[in-house]
Design a protein around this motif. Structure first.
Motif, PDB file in Angstrom:
ATOM      1  N   UNK A  61       0.868  -1.176   0.000  1.00 43.62           N
ATOM      2  CA  UNK A  61       0.000   0.000   0.000  1.00 43.62           C
ATOM      3  C   UNK A  61       0.912   1.236   0.000  1.00 43.62           C
ATOM      4  N   UNK A  62       0.811   2.041  -1.040  1.00 42.33           N
ATOM      5  CA  UNK A  62       1.687   3.213  -1.186  1.00 42.33           C
ATOM      6  C   UNK A  62       0.816   4.448  -1.347  1.00 42.33           C
ATOM      7  N   UNK A  63       1.145   5.496  -0.595  1.00 43.18           N
ATOM      8  CA  UNK A  63       0.377   6.744  -0.704  1.00 43.18           C
ATOM      9  C   UNK A  63       1.340   7.929  -0.757  1.00 43.18           C
ATOM     10  N   UNK A  64       0.993   8.941  -1.556  1.00 40.62           N
ATOM     11  CA  UNK A  64       1.778  10.175  -1.620  1.00 40.62           C
ATOM     12  C   UNK A  64       0.934  11.301  -1.019  1.00 40.62           C
ATOM     13  N   UNK A  65       1.464  11.956   0.001  1.00 39.64           N
ATOM     14  CA  UNK A  65       0.753  13.053   0.671  1.00 39.64           C
ATOM     15  C   UNK A  65       1.376  14.378   0.225  1.00 39.64           C
TER      16      UNK A  65
END
Ligand SMILES: C[S@@+](CC[C@H](N)C(=O)[O-])C[C@H]1O[C@@H](n2cnc3c(N)ncnc32)[C@H](O)[C@@H]1O
Length: 273
Positions: free
Chosen positions: A123-127
């Motif tokens: 699970x990869x997220x960019x904030x």
């Protein structure tokens, strides 16, 4: 959508091994620029990876591991963070400004593309964060009010001939330009070369904004005409905005000038919304 493909506003479930990687933008400086989304992502992480001075900006939480590395080790840092997340941890990688603008998010994507299959299952997220260009623009007025582009002037990852070509084409297209990584000890002449190229293509009066340490207590904004733009007005903590022939400068008594790009190009029919 997050990069993991989840709908906006929903926090991702951990990947198959329970691990999660979030790439977080810290904004340009002081904590007031940190978004609530970024603050929450940092608080949740069990391990933080980043360049030491950026990690120093993150409030300490007991039990949270901090793994600092050199500024030039972006790919190695990305791989280490991915391996840590793949082992089942909640890992954050931090960047100054926005992580997708000349920063860690692209390094993480490169590592995922070239790495083992288990990294693609994470699970990869960019904030996002407030990038330097926006903080510098806001300090000067509204110089990005019409079409613009952003470039890194560093020739570490591309030949300087390509930088020169892009400068010429951007000037020809009438774009306002924001320059990141404008100068360094290892790159002492490139910025003056860039100004020389632009002086051959743009009016001498075009405003050039040197925004140093934007969003920090020692922030400084210097605005000069292109004719007077020099590399010694910049350092690695400076983001430069070069106006276009359309850019306006409003003089004000006892106050710094306001620089802005009108919403409509002269002679264009109708107005910008
Ligand atoms: C590797 S880039 C990182 C950019 C960052 N990800 C961002 O979105 O702002 C580093 C360059 O960003 C610019 N920069 C970063 N922080 C800045 C600040 N607070 N004020 C002015 N320029 C800044 C400078 O041009 C610096 O050389």
């Amino acid at each position: 959508m997050s990069a993991g493909g989840e709908p906006d506003g929903q926090k991702g479930a951990a990947g198959p091994a329970g691990g999660r990687l979030v790439v977080v933008g810290l904004g340009p400086g002081e904590a007031r620029f940190l978004t609530p989304q970024a603050a929450a992502a940092l608080a949740e992480a069990e391990a933080l990876y980043g360049y030491g001075p950026y990690l120093d900006r993150v409030p300490l939480r007991p039990g949270q591991a901090r793994l600092a590395s050199d500024n030039r080790e972006e790919l190695g840092r990305a791989r280490a963070a991915l391996a840590h997340a793949a082992a089942g941890s909640r890992v954050a990688v931090v960047s100054g400004g926005d992580p997708g603008v000349f920063a860690m998010a692209a390094a993480v994507m490169e590592a995922i593309e070239a790495g083992p299959a288990e990294w693609r299952a994470l699970d990869v997220e960019v904030v996002p964060g407030v990038t330097a260009m926006l903080a510098v623009a806001a300090a000067a007025g509204a110089p990005l009010g019409h079409d613009f582009c952003a470039m890194s002037l560093s020739d570490n990852l591309k030949p300087f001939e390509l930088v020169e070509k892009r400068l010429r084409l951007a000037a020809e297209a009438g774009l306002v330009m924001a320059f990141y990584n404008p100068v360094s000890k290892a790159r002492p002449w490139q910025l003056d070369r860039a100004f020389d190229i632009l002086r051959g293509l743009l009016p001498a009066s075009v405003p050039v904004i040197f925004g140093r340490a934007a969003g920090r207590p020692d922030a400084r904004t210097v605005i000069v005409p292109l004719a007077a733009a020099r590399a010694d007005l910049a350092d690695m903590a400076t983001c430069i905005i070069v106006g276009s022939a359309e850019t306006r400068r409003i003089e004000r008594p006892g106050r710094p000038p306001l620089v802005y790009a009108p919403r409509a190009v002269r002679g264009a029919a109708g107005g910008a919304s």
